[in-house]
Design a protein around this motif. Structure first.
Motif, PDB file in Angstrom:
ATOM      1  N   TYR A 160      99.596   2.100 -20.084  1.00 37.14           N
ATOM      2  CA  TYR A 160      98.564   2.932 -20.720  1.00 37.14           C
ATOM      3  C   TYR A 160      97.646   2.045 -21.553  1.00 37.14           C
ATOM      4  N   ALA A 161      97.092   1.034 -20.912  1.00 38.14           N
ATOM      5  CA  ALA A 161      96.307   0.019 -21.598  1.00 38.14           C
ATOM      6  C   ALA A 161      95.103   0.582 -22.343  1.00 38.14           C
ATOM      7  N   ASP A 162      94.552   1.692 -21.874  1.00 39.30           N
ATOM      8  CA  ASP A 162      93.378   2.271 -22.520  1.00 39.30           C
ATOM      9  C   ASP A 162      93.659   2.752 -23.942  1.00 39.30           C
ATOM     10  N   ALA A 163      94.927   2.968 -24.271  1.00 41.52           N
ATOM     11  CA  ALA A 163      95.281   3.480 -25.598  1.00 41.52           C
ATOM     12  C   ALA A 163      95.438   2.368 -26.634  1.00 41.52           C
ATOM     13  N   PHE A 164      95.389   1.103 -26.188  1.00 41.93           N
ATOM     14  CA  PHE A 164      95.635  -0.015 -27.088  1.00 41.93           C
ATOM     15  C   PHE A 164      94.461  -0.989 -27.081  1.00 41.93           C
ATOM     16  N   ALA A 165      94.285  -1.680 -28.217  1.00 36.46           N
ATOM     17  CA  ALA A 165      93.158  -2.594 -28.355  1.00 36.46           C
ATOM     18  C   ALA A 165      93.292  -3.804 -27.443  1.00 36.46           C
ATOM     19  N   GLU A 166      94.520  -4.272 -27.263  1.00 36.11           N
ATOM     20  CA  GLU A 166      94.774  -5.478 -26.471  1.00 36.11           C
ATOM     21  C   GLU A 166      96.202  -5.394 -25.962  1.00 36.11           C
ATOM     22  N   VAL A 167      96.428  -5.773 -24.734  1.00 35.61           N
ATOM     23  CA  VAL A 167      97.770  -5.727 -24.160  1.00 35.61           C
ATOM     24  C   VAL A 167      98.188  -7.136 -23.757  1.00 35.61           C
ATOM     25  N   ALA A 168      99.399  -7.520 -24.164  1.00 33.89           N
ATOM     26  CA  ALA A 168      99.894  -8.858 -23.880  1.00 33.89           C
ATOM     27  C   ALA A 168     101.371  -8.794 -23.512  1.00 33.89           C
ATOM     28  N   GLY A 169     101.943  -9.944 -23.151  1.00 36.85           N
ATOM     29  CA  GLY A 169     103.363 -10.023 -22.839  1.00 36.85           C
ATOM     30  C   GLY A 169     104.177 -10.283 -24.089  1.00 36.85           C
ATOM     31  N   PRO A 170     105.493 -10.205 -23.951  1.00 39.76           N
ATOM     32  CA  PRO A 170     106.249  -9.954 -22.724  1.00 39.76           C
ATOM     33  C   PRO A 170     106.200  -8.493 -22.297  1.00 39.76           C
ATOM     34  N   GLU A 171     106.422  -8.264 -21.009  1.00 38.82           N
ATOM     35  CA  GLU A 171     106.396  -6.908 -20.487  1.00 38.82           C
ATOM     36  C   GLU A 171     107.760  -6.230 -20.596  1.00 38.82           C
ATOM     37  N   HIS A 172     108.830  -7.007 -20.307  1.00 42.67           N
ATOM     38  CA  HIS A 172     110.185  -6.461 -20.354  1.00 42.67           C
ATOM     39  C   HIS A 172     111.039  -7.231 -21.350  1.00 42.67           C
TER      40      HIS A 172
END
Length: 217
Positions: A160-172
């Motif tokens: 749901y990347a649109d809800a956050f200013a920036e998306v980064a890792g780690p994913e899991h």
């Protein structure tokens, strides 16, 4: 010290072994439907790669969620059974805390994993070690205002990347980070949780509203 760590609260079935100074072996497989099939072989693999036997273990650390019931219970039941069989302590770690710890971030951010039903399990952090809010379960759009401007990590944030200013890792989550965090807290007297599931909502299975008990003759 020889600490075995694992987590099954997300699609990652992840296991690691820590000797008190460093990670000596680890493995991670991503499969949301095979937690029960993959965890035990993962444990066998990390012990074999390190040349150690399970009887040498002094501690177990397990991710307690939040996470879906089915996957989460696999890790917790395994941890309890193994701890009981070996007579060693079992320590719980919030899965989001382990994910946050792996990020190594020094400033505020959000960690979010996929909770299904168009929701995320999430928590807010001042840095990689310090949780300031949560864990909670909400639609990503519903928390967007409260976490506005903060970078986010985790599969939930990526989904749901649109809800956050920036998306980064780690994913899991990675059991290596969970093990490092558990050892750090054990040495420093930090908070460790009981090996109990951190459920944030009711299970999907419910007793039917019009259910009637069958009386015995």
């Amino acid at each position: 010290m020889l600490l075995l760590a694992f987590d099954t609260a997300t699609p990652a079935v992840t296991v690691a072994l820590h000797d008190g100074s460093r990670i000596v072996s680890g493995c991670t497989q991503i499969d949301a439907r095979r937690h029960g099939e993959l965890l035990a072989p993962g444990i066998v693999t990390v012990l074999a790669e390190a040349g150690r036997d399970r009887t040498e273990l002094t501690d177990i650390a397990v991710g307690v969620g939040p996470g879906p019931y089915t996957g989460l219970r696999v890790g917790l039941m395994t941890a309890r059974a193994l701890g009981d069989a070996l007579g060693i302590p079992v320590h719980g770690i919030c899965t989001l805390d382990a994910l946050a710890y792996a990020s190594g971030r020094s400033g505020p951010f959000v960690a979010a994993t996929d909770a299904r039903r168009k929701e995320v399990y999430w928590a807010r952090y001042a840095d990689a070690r310090t949780r300031t809010a949560g864990p909670g379960v909400d639609r990503a759009a519903d928390i967007a205002e409260s976490v506005a401007g903060l970078p986010a990590i985790g599969a939930g944030a990526a989904l749901y990347a649109d809800a956050f200013a920036e998306v980064a890792g780690p994913e899991h989550v990675d059991a290596a980070a969970l093990a490092d965090l558990a050892v750090e807290r054990l040495k420093d007297g930090g908070e460790l949780l009981p090996p109990e599931p951190l459920y944030l909502r009711r299970p999907d299975a419910k007793v039917p509203a019009n259910y009637k008990a069958v009386s015995q003759p």
